[in-house]
Design an enzyme around this catalytic site. Structure first.
Site, PDB file in Angstrom:
ATOM      1  N   ARG A   1      42.771  38.168  46.156  1.00 31.47           N
ATOM      2  CA  ARG A   1      43.015  39.002  44.960  1.00 31.47           C
ATOM      3  C   ARG A   1      42.193  40.289  45.071  1.00 31.47           C
ATOM      4  O   ARG A   1      42.723  41.349  45.337  1.00 31.47           O
ATOM      5  CB  ARG A   1      42.664  38.210  43.684  1.00 31.47           C
ATOM      6  N   ASP A   2      40.873  40.183  44.897  1.00 35.32           N
ATOM      7  CA  ASP A   2      40.015  41.384  44.932  1.00 35.32           C
ATOM      8  C   ASP A   2      40.156  42.087  46.289  1.00 35.32           C
ATOM      9  O   ASP A   2      40.150  43.315  46.374  1.00 35.32           O
ATOM     10  CB  ASP A   2      38.554  40.961  44.706  1.00 35.32           C
TER      11      ASP A   2
ATOM     12  N   HIS B   1      29.368  37.826  40.774  1.00 33.91           N
ATOM     13  CA  HIS B   1      30.375  38.513  41.599  1.00 33.91           C
ATOM     14  C   HIS B   1      29.777  39.843  42.069  1.00 33.91           C
ATOM     15  O   HIS B   1      29.670  40.784  41.291  1.00 33.91           O
ATOM     16  CB  HIS B   1      31.614  38.722  40.717  1.00 33.91           C
TER      17      HIS B   1
ATOM     18  N   HIS C   1      29.437  43.087  44.855  1.00 32.65           N
ATOM     19  CA  HIS C   1      30.018  43.904  45.935  1.00 32.65           C
ATOM     20  C   HIS C   1      28.879  44.429  46.788  1.00 32.65           C
ATOM     21  O   HIS C   1      27.778  44.682  46.281  1.00 32.65           O
ATOM     22  CB  HIS C   1      30.850  45.052  45.350  1.00 32.65           C
TER      23      HIS C   1
ATOM     24  N   CYS D   1      37.532  47.550  43.481  1.00 32.77           N
ATOM     25  CA  CYS D   1      38.382  47.887  42.346  1.00 32.77           C
ATOM     26  C   CYS D   1      38.979  49.274  42.547  1.00 32.77           C
ATOM     27  O   CYS D   1      38.250  50.239  42.741  1.00 32.77           O
ATOM     28  CB  CYS D   1      37.563  47.862  41.060  1.00 32.77           C
TER      29      CYS D   1
HETATM   30  N1  COA Z   1      52.906  41.650  34.759  1.00 34.84           N
HETATM   31  C1  COA Z   1      54.022  42.337  35.092  1.00 34.84           C
HETATM   32  N2  COA Z   1      54.318  43.532  34.608  1.00 34.84           N
HETATM   33  C2  COA Z   1      53.477  44.052  33.704  1.00 34.84           C
HETATM   34  C3  COA Z   1      52.310  43.394  33.307  1.00 34.84           C
HETATM   35  C4  COA Z   1      52.043  42.139  33.875  1.00 34.84           C
HETATM   36  N3  COA Z   1      50.946  41.467  33.580  1.00 34.84           N
HETATM   37  N4  COA Z   1      51.673  44.168  32.427  1.00 34.84           N
HETATM   38  C5  COA Z   1      52.397  45.278  32.267  1.00 34.84           C
HETATM   39  N5  COA Z   1      53.496  45.209  33.036  1.00 34.84           N
HETATM   40  C6  COA Z   1      54.537  46.197  33.216  1.00 34.84           C
HETATM   41  C7  COA Z   1      55.307  46.413  31.955  1.00 34.84           C
HETATM   42  O1  COA Z   1      56.361  45.504  31.866  1.00 34.84           O
HETATM   43  C8  COA Z   1      55.784  47.830  32.124  1.00 34.84           C
HETATM   44  O2  COA Z   1      56.865  47.851  33.045  1.00 34.84           O
HETATM   45  P1  COA Z   1      58.110  48.830  32.832  1.00 34.84           P
HETATM   46  O3  COA Z   1      57.521  50.209  32.924  1.00 34.84           O
HETATM   47  O4  COA Z   1      58.998  48.486  33.962  1.00 34.84           O
HETATM   48  O5  COA Z   1      58.620  48.496  31.473  1.00 34.84           O
HETATM   49  C9  COA Z   1      54.617  48.492  32.833  1.00 34.84           C
HETATM   50  O6  COA Z   1      53.927  47.455  33.494  1.00 34.84           O
HETATM   51  C10 COA Z   1      53.690  49.202  31.888  1.00 34.84           C
HETATM   52  O7  COA Z   1      53.321  48.290  30.861  1.00 34.84           O
HETATM   53  P2  COA Z   1      52.332  48.621  29.666  1.00 34.84           P
HETATM   54  O8  COA Z   1      52.367  47.495  28.703  1.00 34.84           O
HETATM   55  O9  COA Z   1      52.626  50.007  29.141  1.00 34.84           O
HETATM   56  O10 COA Z   1      50.960  48.539  30.310  1.00 34.84           O
HETATM   57  P3  COA Z   1      50.124  49.652  31.024  1.00 34.84           P
HETATM   58  O11 COA Z   1      50.932  50.587  31.823  1.00 34.84           O
HETATM   59  O12 COA Z   1      49.187  50.192  30.011  1.00 34.84           O
HETATM   60  O13 COA Z   1      49.365  48.722  32.076  1.00 34.84           O
HETATM   61  C11 COA Z   1      47.856  47.050  32.792  1.00 34.84           C
HETATM   62  C12 COA Z   1      48.235  48.030  31.730  1.00 34.84           C
HETATM   63  C13 COA Z   1      46.371  46.838  32.741  1.00 34.84           C
HETATM   64  C14 COA Z   1      48.563  45.754  32.505  1.00 34.84           C
HETATM   65  C15 COA Z   1      48.299  47.524  34.185  1.00 34.84           C
HETATM   66  O14 COA Z   1      47.827  48.834  34.409  1.00 34.84           O
HETATM   67  C16 COA Z   1      47.780  46.633  35.242  1.00 34.84           C
HETATM   68  O15 COA Z   1      48.279  45.555  35.487  1.00 34.84           O
HETATM   69  N6  COA Z   1      46.724  47.098  35.963  1.00 34.84           N
HETATM   70  C17 COA Z   1      46.057  46.353  36.995  1.00 34.84           C
HETATM   71  C18 COA Z   1      44.610  46.199  36.642  1.00 34.84           C
HETATM   72  C19 COA Z   1      43.890  45.557  37.775  1.00 34.84           C
HETATM   73  O16 COA Z   1      44.320  44.602  38.357  1.00 34.84           O
HETATM   74  N7  COA Z   1      42.749  46.134  38.136  1.00 34.84           N
HETATM   75  C20 COA Z   1      41.960  45.664  39.211  1.00 34.84           C
HETATM   76  C21 COA Z   1      41.261  44.377  38.907  1.00 34.84           C
HETATM   77  S1  COA Z   1      39.932  44.497  37.802  1.00 34.84           S
HETATM   78 ZN    ZN Z   2      35.245  42.774  42.335  1.00 36.54          ZN
END
Ligand code: COA
Ligand code: ZN
Length: 334
Positions: free
Chosen positions: A24-25, A216, A218, A249
């Site tokens: 994952r990370d 955790h 880094h 991240c």
């Molecule tokens: N699984 C699948 N799709 C997801 C989702 C999830 N958990 N969360 C949001 N989405 C999709 C929505 O369906 C939407 O898709 P569409 O544009 O096709 O309709 C799109 O993502 C945007 O959704 P929204 O609710 O507006 O969320 P956002 O754009 O504000 O996204 C997060 C917020 C945090 C959910 C998203 O940016 C994300 O997953 N980021 C990853 C964070 C991460 O893993 N960081 C590193 C680890 S700490």
């Molecule tokens: Zn980390």
């Protein structure tokens, strides 16, 4: 007394739980998409290597983290080894529904202790994240799936600087009261240092003796192993680590790899801690990574081997040895 027993760090068989986060990370930062069947095969090999927990994937937006867009297929495709907890990172209700549907053993929720980092990573204020995560926790409770909360930037924020430990304890308390079974204290960008770590781990354990506490780290500034040892000294027994030292991240400037699983296991085994891990099996897994991600990996153990992986002397060794011994003899007979 042996040299090992003389150390104040002697493990004396104490159990340390190693939790793999490389899938994952580690993979979330990679530009190469690791084929789904390779991810499954890697997780299956890790399952056989004695890890306590494996963070198999993340149920995040596939647009945000394309490297993990195959989360369902991976989690459904792996073989579940008895005793290993398969956890998944989940940012919101949508992710929780997907993870529960794919049979995750645990949901790992994320929130940052730093307002700026939370906004950058999750696009919400901390208060907004907290209330959204309460919804996720309600869903998990209905499904009977335990929740761990990973708090980012516990030891400092790359944008705000120092983070008040009191804020860390306050957020931990709120999540504990909401029913979290564990909290992970994350050093998202390698800002932690050993004396700071010892203080926060002690403070955390005093306040939350019954919570499952994970550290955790880094290795961004080379203090990873030192921070692990300081945590153990302060009573911690669970660590996230990443195979090969991958990780970081994507929303934290200057982020780089997690502490490396095989390096930590190698060091802890030498010090007589019981990690439960099969080190050669872990090293074999790590050796697959350059082929999967398309670049070299930070792991020192993959490069250098274990401490007692010996090397044959150079080809002309016998000649030099015989000459040196002859000179020694000649000098002695004068
Ligand atoms: N699984 C699948 N799709 C997801 C989702 C999830 N958990 N969360 C949001 N989405 C999709 C929505 O369906 C939407 O898709 P569409 O544009 O096709 O309709 C799109 O993502 C945007 O959704 P929204 O609710 O507006 O969320 P956002 O754009 O504000 O996204 C997060 C917020 C945090 C959910 C998203 O940016 C994300 O997953 N980021 C990853 C964070 C991460 O893993 N960081 C590193 C680890 S700490
Ligand atoms: Zn980390």
């Amino acid at each position: 007394m042996s040299l090992r027993q003389a150390s104040t760090w002697a493990g004396a068989g104490r159990r340390i739980h190693m939790q793999e986060v490389g899938t994952r990370d580690g993979l979330q930062m990679e530009s190469a998409f690791v084929p789904t069947e390779e991810k499954i095969s890697l997780i299956d090999a890790l399952s056989a290597a004695g890890l306590a927990k494996i963070e198999a994937t993340a149920f995040v937006s596939p647009q945000a983290i394309p490297a993990l867009r195959d989360a369902e297929v991976v989690l459904r495709g792996i073989e579940r080894a008895p005793g290993v907890v398969y956890t998944c990172l989940v940012p919101n209700v949508r992710g929780a529904e997907r993870a529960i549907d794919a049979n995750a053993d645990e949901l790992n929720l994320v929130m940052s202790c730093s307002e700026t980092h939370n906004l950058a990573n999750l696009r919400m204020t901390r208060a907004q994240s907290f209330s959204a995560l309460l919804e996720v926790m309600a869903l998990a409770r209905q499904a009977g799936v335990p929740v761990n909360v990973s708090l980012s930037c516990v030891f400092g924020c790359p944008m705000e600087g120092e983070v008040d430990p009191q804020a860390v304890f306050d957020w931990s308390l709120r999540f504990a009261e909401a029913g979290a079974r564990g909290i992970t204290l994350c050093d998202t960008t390698g800002m932690a240092f050993p004396t700071q770590v010892a203080g926060i781990v002690r403070g955390f354990r005093e306040r939350f003796p019954s919570l499952e506490a994970t550290l955790h780290f880094h290795n961004t500034r080379g203090m990873g192993l030192a921070n692990v040892l300081a945590s153990i000294d302060a009573g911690a027994d669970r660590f996230d680590a990443s195979l090969g030292g991958l990780g970081g991240c994507p929303y934290a400037p200057g982020a780089s790899g997690n502490v490396c699983t095989e390096e930590i296991v190698h060091a802890l085994q030498l010090m007589d801690f019981d990690t439960g891990c099969d080190l050669p099996a872990l090293i074999d897994c790590a050796a697959r990574l350059p082929g999967l991600v398309g670049h070299d990996i930070p792991s020192q153990i993959v490069k250098a081997g274990q401490r007692l992986d010996l090397h044959v002397p150079p080809a002309d060794f016998a000649t030099w040895r015989d000459r040196a011994l002859a000179r020694e003899q000649a000098a002695a007979s004068h």
